[in-house]
Write a protein that holds these residues in place. Structure first.
Motif, short mmCIF file in Angstrom:
data_model
loop_
_atom_site.label_atom_id
_atom_site.label_comp_id
_atom_site.label_asym_id
_atom_site.label_seq_id
_atom_site.Cartn_x
_atom_site.Cartn_y
_atom_site.Cartn_z
N ALA A 1 77.66 31.45 30.07
CA ALA A 1 78.75 30.82 30.50
C ALA A 1 78.29 30.04 31.79
O ALA A 1 79.40 30.50 32.91
N GLU B 1 74.91 34.86 24.63
CA GLU B 1 75.59 33.72 25.09
C GLU B 1 75.60 33.77 26.66
O GLU B 1 76.05 34.64 27.32
N TYR C 1 71.73 24.46 25.59
CA TYR C 1 72.85 24.40 26.63
C TYR C 1 73.65 23.11 26.01
O TYR C 1 73.20 21.99 25.63
N GLU C 2 75.03 23.26 26.23
CA GLU C 2 75.99 22.08 25.96
C GLU C 2 77.12 22.17 26.83
O GLU C 2 77.76 23.26 27.14
N VAL C 3 77.08 20.93 27.42
CA VAL C 3 78.55 20.78 28.25
C VAL C 3 80.00 20.80 27.55
O VAL C 3 79.90 20.27 26.43
N THR C 4 80.63 21.95 27.87
CA THR C 4 81.71 21.97 27.40
C THR C 4 83.05 21.49 28.15
O THR C 4 84.05 21.16 27.48
N HIS C 5 82.90 21.15 29.33
CA HIS C 5 83.87 20.63 30.02
C HIS C 5 83.37 20.11 31.59
O HIS C 5 82.60 20.71 32.18
N GLU D 1 75.58 15.00 31.56
CA GLU D 1 74.97 15.46 30.25
C GLU D 1 73.44 15.42 30.26
O GLU D 1 72.82 16.28 29.61
N LYS E 1 81.36 23.33 33.11
CA LYS E 1 81.12 24.21 32.19
C LYS E 1 80.03 24.03 31.31
O LYS E 1 80.11 23.01 30.66
N VAL E 2 79.23 25.01 30.89
CA VAL E 2 78.16 24.75 30.08
C VAL E 2 78.22 26.17 29.01
O VAL E 2 78.44 27.23 29.56
N ARG E 3 78.03 25.88 27.76
CA ARG E 3 77.85 26.90 26.80
C ARG E 3 76.13 27.02 26.86
O ARG E 3 75.43 26.04 26.48
#
Length: 134
Positions: A108, A106, A77-81, A16, A93-95
């Motif tokens: 991905a 957006e 940026y956000e870590v989603t998985h 992260e 995986k990042v948003r």
């Protein structure tokens, strides 16, 4: 990988932090901060489909586009998985949200990251993909 372990939590936090540094380097238009996150033999595919192999190619491209005057740096940026393929290899995986005035878009990205012997996680094989609105 045991998701209850201290090592797992530390690796998630480290991953992260890498993604947060990607965000910061984009917001501040700092190519050196961004490039320090890559494995020397990394592969990067840009959102436009350009394939860059090795840190030299990634650096050449980044130094042209990151400090662009028409880029306002408004992106998050956000870590989603996170999937650990091995204890030292993670698919992340990042948003990615671009927020220029009046038009949000957006992305991905998928970052394959590797843990180095010194414990650092580095971007190793990455694909930056735009999300098409439905």
């Amino acid at each position: 990988m045991n998701t209850e372990s201290t090592a797992y939590a530390a690796d998630i936090e480290a991953i992260e932090r890498v993604v947060a540094t990607v965000e910061h380097s984009q917001q501040t238009k700092d190519p050196d901060e961004f490039l320090a996150l890559f494995h020397p033999e990394a592969v990067w595919t840009t959102g436009g489909g350009k394939v860059l192999i090795g840190l030299d190619a990634i650096a050449e491209f980044t130094r042209k586009v990151l400090p662009a005057d028409d880029w306002d740096g408004k992106v998050t940026y956000e870590v989603t998985h996170v999937f650990f393929m091995r204890p030292d290899v993670a698919a992340v995986k990042v948003r990615q949200l671009y927020r220029p005035p009046g038009e949000e878009s957006e992305g991905a990205p998928l970052y394959v990251m590797t843990k180095q012997e010194d414990g650092r996680w580095l971007l190793t094989a990455c694909q930056n993909t735009g999300v098409v609105a439905d």
